[in-house]
Design a protein around this motif. Structure first.
Motif, mmCIF file in Angstrom:
data_model
loop_
_atom_site.group_PDB
_atom_site.id
_atom_site.type_symbol
_atom_site.label_atom_id
_atom_site.label_comp_id
_atom_site.label_asym_id
_atom_site.label_seq_id
_atom_site.Cartn_x
_atom_site.Cartn_y
_atom_site.Cartn_z
ATOM 1 N N UNK A 141 0.870 -1.182 0.000
ATOM 2 C CA UNK A 141 0.000 0.000 0.000
ATOM 3 C C UNK A 141 0.905 1.229 0.000
ATOM 4 N N UNK A 142 0.919 1.903 -1.132
ATOM 5 C CA UNK A 142 1.869 2.978 -1.391
ATOM 6 C C UNK A 142 1.162 4.323 -1.387
ATOM 7 N N UNK A 143 1.659 5.267 -0.603
ATOM 8 C CA UNK A 143 1.123 6.623 -0.589
ATOM 9 C C UNK A 143 1.955 7.540 -1.459
ATOM 10 N N UNK A 144 1.296 8.396 -2.246
ATOM 11 C CA UNK A 144 1.987 9.321 -3.150
ATOM 12 C C UNK A 144 1.989 10.713 -2.542
ATOM 13 N N UNK A 145 3.190 11.317 -2.457
ATOM 14 C CA UNK A 145 3.345 12.680 -1.957
ATOM 15 C C UNK A 145 3.763 13.549 -3.136
ATOM 16 N N UNK A 162 -6.386 4.971 -8.545
ATOM 17 C CA UNK A 162 -6.968 4.459 -7.300
ATOM 18 C C UNK A 162 -5.855 4.085 -6.324
ATOM 19 N N UNK A 163 -5.333 5.094 -5.641
ATOM 20 C CA UNK A 163 -4.207 4.910 -4.735
ATOM 21 C C UNK A 163 -4.231 6.030 -3.700
ATOM 22 N N UNK A 164 -3.671 5.823 -2.511
ATOM 23 C CA UNK A 164 -3.628 6.902 -1.518
ATOM 24 C C UNK A 164 -2.723 8.041 -1.970
ATOM 25 N N UNK A 165 -3.210 9.269 -1.851
ATOM 26 C CA UNK A 165 -2.448 10.467 -2.202
ATOM 27 C C UNK A 165 -2.441 11.402 -0.996
ATOM 28 N N UNK A 166 -1.244 11.841 -0.610
ATOM 29 C CA UNK A 166 -1.094 12.710 0.556
ATOM 30 C C UNK A 166 -1.174 14.166 0.123
ATOM 31 N N UNK A 167 -2.053 14.933 0.759
ATOM 32 C CA UNK A 167 -2.133 16.371 0.556
ATOM 33 C C UNK A 167 -1.973 17.071 1.897
ATOM 34 N N UNK A 168 -1.535 18.316 1.872
ATOM 35 C CA UNK A 168 -1.262 19.057 3.101
ATOM 36 C C UNK A 168 -2.182 20.267 3.200
ATOM 37 N N UNK A 169 -2.682 20.497 4.414
ATOM 38 C CA UNK A 169 -3.608 21.609 4.648
ATOM 39 C C UNK A 169 -2.887 22.944 4.629
ATOM 40 N N UNK A 170 -3.584 23.961 4.107
ATOM 41 C CA UNK A 170 -3.018 25.309 4.099
ATOM 42 C C UNK A 170 -3.261 26.033 5.415
ATOM 43 N N UNK A 171 -4.279 25.626 6.158
ATOM 44 C CA UNK A 171 -4.590 26.256 7.441
ATOM 45 C C UNK A 171 -4.806 25.219 8.523
ATOM 46 N N UNK A 172 -4.986 25.686 9.746
ATOM 47 C CA UNK A 172 -5.097 24.783 10.893
ATOM 48 C C UNK A 172 -6.519 24.605 11.403
ATOM 49 N N UNK A 173 -7.438 25.493 11.037
ATOM 50 C CA UNK A 173 -8.789 25.399 11.579
ATOM 51 C C UNK A 173 -9.594 24.328 10.846
ATOM 52 N N UNK A 174 -10.607 23.756 11.507
ATOM 53 C CA UNK A 174 -11.466 22.767 10.822
ATOM 54 C C UNK A 174 -12.116 23.337 9.558
ATOM 55 N N UNK A 175 -12.481 24.616 9.588
ATOM 56 C CA UNK A 175 -13.115 25.222 8.416
ATOM 57 C C UNK A 175 -12.143 25.275 7.244
ATOM 58 N N UNK A 176 -10.880 25.637 7.528
ATOM 59 C CA UNK A 176 -9.881 25.697 6.469
ATOM 60 C C UNK A 176 -9.582 24.300 5.923
ATOM 61 N N UNK A 177 -9.500 23.320 6.801
ATOM 62 C CA UNK A 177 -9.239 21.949 6.365
ATOM 63 C C UNK A 177 -10.370 21.422 5.488
ATOM 64 N N UNK A 178 -11.599 21.762 5.866
ATOM 65 C CA UNK A 178 -12.749 21.329 5.077
ATOM 66 C C UNK A 178 -12.739 21.979 3.697
ATOM 67 N N UNK A 179 -12.344 23.239 3.637
ATOM 68 C CA UNK A 179 -12.266 23.916 2.339
ATOM 69 C C UNK A 179 -11.232 23.243 1.436
ATOM 70 N N UNK A 219 2.430 1.427 3.643
ATOM 71 C CA UNK A 219 3.691 0.703 3.805
ATOM 72 C C UNK A 219 4.898 1.558 3.436
ATOM 73 N N UNK A 220 4.773 2.325 2.346
ATOM 74 C CA UNK A 220 5.860 3.176 1.878
ATOM 75 C C UNK A 220 5.281 4.435 1.243
ATOM 76 N N UNK A 221 6.168 5.399 1.020
ATOM 77 C CA UNK A 221 5.796 6.626 0.313
ATOM 78 C C UNK A 221 6.610 6.755 -0.964
ATOM 79 N N UNK A 222 5.947 7.169 -2.033
ATOM 80 C CA UNK A 222 6.590 7.591 -3.284
ATOM 81 C C UNK A 222 6.405 9.100 -3.349
ATOM 82 N N UNK A 223 7.447 9.853 -3.663
ATOM 83 C CA UNK A 223 7.353 11.304 -3.546
ATOM 84 C C UNK A 223 7.834 11.983 -4.823
ATOM 85 N N UNK A 224 7.367 13.243 -4.992
ATOM 86 C CA UNK A 224 7.690 14.033 -6.186
ATOM 87 C C UNK A 224 8.997 14.785 -5.997
ATOM 88 N N UNK A 225 9.060 15.641 -4.992
ATOM 89 C CA UNK A 225 10.277 16.364 -4.660
ATOM 90 C C UNK A 225 10.669 16.016 -3.229
#
Length: 558
Positions: free
Chosen positions: A38-42, A106-123, A160-166
Motif C-alpha cells: 500500500x503505497x502513498x503518493x506525496x 486508485x491509490x492513496x495520495x497525501x495532501x497538506x492543509x493550508x490552514x489549521x482550523x477545521x473550516x480551512x481543512x474542510x475547504x 507501507x511506503x511513500x513515493x514522492x515528487x520532490x
C-alpha cells in the motif's frame, strides 16, 4: 467523497473523465517488487526560501533554488510575510498536489492543509474532491490530508511506503520507495553534467567548504542567529570568518562568470519550473548577471554589495555542515545550444516533428532499466526572458514518430536512473536542432535521440519525478475520441471561483474540450489558481481557444 455539484453551475453536465491509464497502474508495472504494497503518493512542491505554513517548514538540508528564493529580496523571505507564504502554499500544497492526484489513479495520495482550523481543512478537502469527482470512480485517488510532512498518518491509513515528487526534509523518517540523497543526486544539475548522457558541455563552480555557525562568528552574526524566522544570512558588515568565507566564494564565482565568453547558460544545482536558469547571449546581459549575483548595479561595478545582497548572498549561506556533501550551492556554466527556431510561449514544433524545438519527454522508468514512453510535449515558457515554465502542448498524431525519434535517448536515461535505484516517472527537457549530425559547440555531447550517436539532441534538464505535462498522454483517449488531436495544459489565475469559470466556458466543458486538473479558490483573499487542459481539432483551433482563455485569466509561474 465530495461532489463537484456545489462548485458547478446548475444544469451543467460535466462529462466523466476516463484516463487511458494512471500513474499507479504504470508504477505497478514498472516496479513489480512494490506492486503488492500500500503505497502513498506525496506530490506537493517545496521551497527553501520561507516556511509554507506553521506545519510545513522550508527545506534546509535539501535546498531548492526555486523562483521565490532566487527572485524575492532577502528581507521578504521571513515567516512574517504572510502574503508570500500563502501565495506559495496555494501553488505548492494544493495546486501541484491536485494536478498529480488527478492522474494518480486508485491509490492513496497525501495532501497538506493550508490552514489549521477545521473550516480551512474542510475547504481544502472540498476543493480537491470537487476536482477529482469528474474522474471515473475506478480511477479516483484516496485523498489523505495532514498538516505537514512530520504528520503523515502512515499507520492510521495502513501505508507501507511513500513515493514522492520532490524531496522534503521531513520525509527522512518514513519508509520510502527510493533513497532521498540518491534522488537528490539524480535531480542535480551536476550529476547530469557528469552522467555521460548527451548534454551541453558544462563547467562546474563548486563551493569550497561551508561557513562556520553564526553564533561562533562576529557579534552581528550572533544576533542574527537567534532569528530563525528569516533566511540564514551573512551580513555585508560581518567582521568574522563567515564574512571572509562568503567574500572568497563570491570572488571565485564572479571570476568564473566574468571569464566565460558569451553566449552561455548559468544554472543553479536544484530547481524546478524553469527557475535557476539564465540565458546570456549578449555582453549587456552578462554585465547584468554579474551585478545580480553580486548585489550591485551594473554601473557601480563589483565592489561591496548592498546590505540586502545579491543572489550569491542569499544562496551561499544555505550550505551547512549537514548538507555540504550534497553540494547544494554548486553553479554550472554550460554551452548555449543554438536552435533553428526560438522557444515560444505558445509552442509550435514543425508539422512532421522533425524540426528543432524544445520538447518535454515524459516516460516511466522500470526497475529493469527499460523506458515506457508517455509523450513528447512541447514546452511553453514565459515570453519575458525568465524561462519560467507555464505549460505544455501535445500533438497526439505525432507521438508515435516522436517516440521512435527519442527511443534511444530515453533508453540511456532509463539505464542511468535505474542503476541508481529509481523506478517511476521521469521527465527530460530536450533541445533539438533538427539536424542528424553534430551541430553543437565544441565539447558538447549531443545525440540524435535514436541511439546512433549523432548530434543535434541535447538533454538540458532531467527531472526524476512527475512533470507538469504528464497528464496529456493519459488524456489521449478522452480528446481523440472527440476528434481533438491537440491538447495543452497550463496554469491560470482567475478573479472568480470555479463555478463562474465553468459557467463562462460552459460549452467547452460540456463538450469535453476543457477540463480542470487542479483548482484552489482562496476563501481569504478571493480569486483562484488552477490548472486546465484544453483540446482542439488542430493546432490552429487549439491556439485560438488557448488565446481566449489566456485573455481572461492571469499567468501563473512556479
Amino acid at each position: 467523497m465530495g461532489s463537484v455539484e456545489d462548485r458547478t453551475p446548475a444544469g451543467v453536465k460535466l462529462p466523466t473523465i476516463k484516463l487511458d491509464t494512471t500513474l499507479a497502474e504504470l508504477y505497478r508495472q514498472a516496479c513489480p517488487e512494490n506492486a503488492g504494497i500500500r503505497l502513498g503518493w506525496v506530490s506537493c512542491g517545496i521551497t527553501s526560501g520561507v516556511n509554507l505554513t506553521p506545519d510545513f517548514p522550508r527545506n534546509t538540508k535539501f535546498v531548492y533554488e526555486d523562483q521565490v528564493l532566487i527572485k524575492a529580496p532577502s528581507h521578504d523571505l521571513n515567516s512574517g510575510n504572510t502574503s508570500l507564504r500563502r501565495s506559495l502554499a496555494k501553488k505548492y500544497l494544493s495546486h501541484i498536489s491536485q494536478r498529480d492526484a488527478f492522474i494518480s489513479g486508485n491509490t492513496p495520495v497525501i495532501l497538506f492543509n493550508l490552514g489549521r482550523t477545521p473550516k480551512e481543512a474542510e475547504h481544502d478537502r472540498r476543493d480537491a474532491e470537487a476536482t477529482i469527482s469528474v474522474l471515473d470512480p475506478s480511477q479516483r485517488p484516496e485523498l489523505i490530508f495532514c498538516p505537514g510532512p512530520s504528520n503523515i498518518p502512515m499507520e492510521e491509513h495502513g501505508l507501507d511506503k511513500l513515493q514522492y515528487k520532490v524531496i522534503l526534509d521531513g520525509l527522512e523518517k518514513y519508509p520510502l520507495t527510493h533513497d532521498l540523497e540518491t534522488h537528490w543526486f539524480l535531480n542535480s544539475k551536476a550529476a547530469l553534467a557528469r552522467s555521460g548522457l548527451p548534454t551541453p558541455a558544462s563547467d562546474l563552480i563548486e563551493t569550497q567548504g561551508y561557513p562556520p555557525p553564526a553564533e561562533t562568528c562576529c557579534p552581528l552574526c550572533a544576533v542574527l542567529a537567534t532569528d530563525t524566522s528569516r533566511l540564514p544570512s551573512i551580513p555585508a558588515r560581518c567582521t568574522g570568518p563567515r564574512g571572509a568565507w562568503l567574500a572568497a566564494q563570491t570572488s571565485r564565482i564572479l571570476a568564473a562568470v566574468r571569464a566565460r565568453p558569451v553566449p552561455f547558460v548559468l544554472k543553479t544545482q536544484q530547481a524546478f519550473g524553469g527557475a535557476g536558469t539564465w540565458l546570456v547571449t549578449t555582453q549587456a546581459q552578462k554585465t547584468q548577471l554579474l551585478a545580480d549575483l553580486a548585489g550591485t548595479t551594473p554601473k557601480s561595478g563589483e565592489g561591496k554589495g548592498k546590505e540586502d545582497g545579491g543572489l550569491l548572498a542569499k544562496l551561499l549561506p544555505l550550505v551547512t555542515k549537514e548538507n555540504a556533501h550534497l553540494s547544494p550551492t554548486t553553479l554550472l556554466l554550460t554551452d548555449l545550444i543554438p536552435q533553428s527556431k526560438p522557444a515560444s510561449s505558445t509552442g509550435g514544433e514543425s508539422e512532421d516533428g522533425d524540426g528543432g524545438g524544445d520538447y518535454g519527454l515524459t516516460f516511466i522508468v522500470a526497475s529493469s532499466e527499460r523506458a515506457h514512453f508517455l509523450a513528447a510535449a512541447e514546452q511553453m515558457l514565459t515570453s519575458d526572458g525568465s524561462s519560467a515554465w507555464i505549460g505544455s502542448t501535445i500533438h497526439y498524431d505525432r507521438q508515435e514518430k516522436l517516440r521512435a525519434r527519442f527511443a534511444g535517448l530515453m533508453g540511456k536515461v532509463a539505464e542511468w536512473v535505474a542503476r541508481h535505484g529509481y523506478a517511476g516517472p521521469v521527465g527530460v527537457d530536450v533541445l533539438t536542432s533538427g539536424e542528424s549530425s553534430s551541430s553543437s559547440e565544441e565539447g558538447s555531447t549531443g545525440d540524435s535521440g535514436d541511439g546512433d550517436g549523432g548530434g543535434g539532441c541535447f538533454i538540458v534538464d532531467l527531472n526524476v519525478r512527475t512533470c507538469g505535462s504528464v497528464s496529456l498522454p493519459l488524456l489521449r483517449g478522452h480528446f481523440t475520441t472527440r476528434g481533438l488531436w491537440c491538447a495543452s495544459s497550463f496554469s491560470i489565475g482567475v478573479q472568480g471561483g470555479r463555478r463562474e469559470f465553468i459557467e463562462k466556458w460552459r460549452g467547452e466543458f460540456e463538450e469535453g474540450r476543457m477540463l480542470i486538473l487542479s483548482w484552489y479558490e482562496d476563501p481569504r483573499e478571493g480569486g483562484s489558481i488552477a490548472d486546465v487542459v484544453v483540446g482542439g481539432e488542430d493546432e490552429g483551433r487549439l491556439k485560438e481557444l488557448m488565446g481566449r482563455v489566456r485573455e481572461s485569466t492571469e499567468e501563473v509561474t512556479f
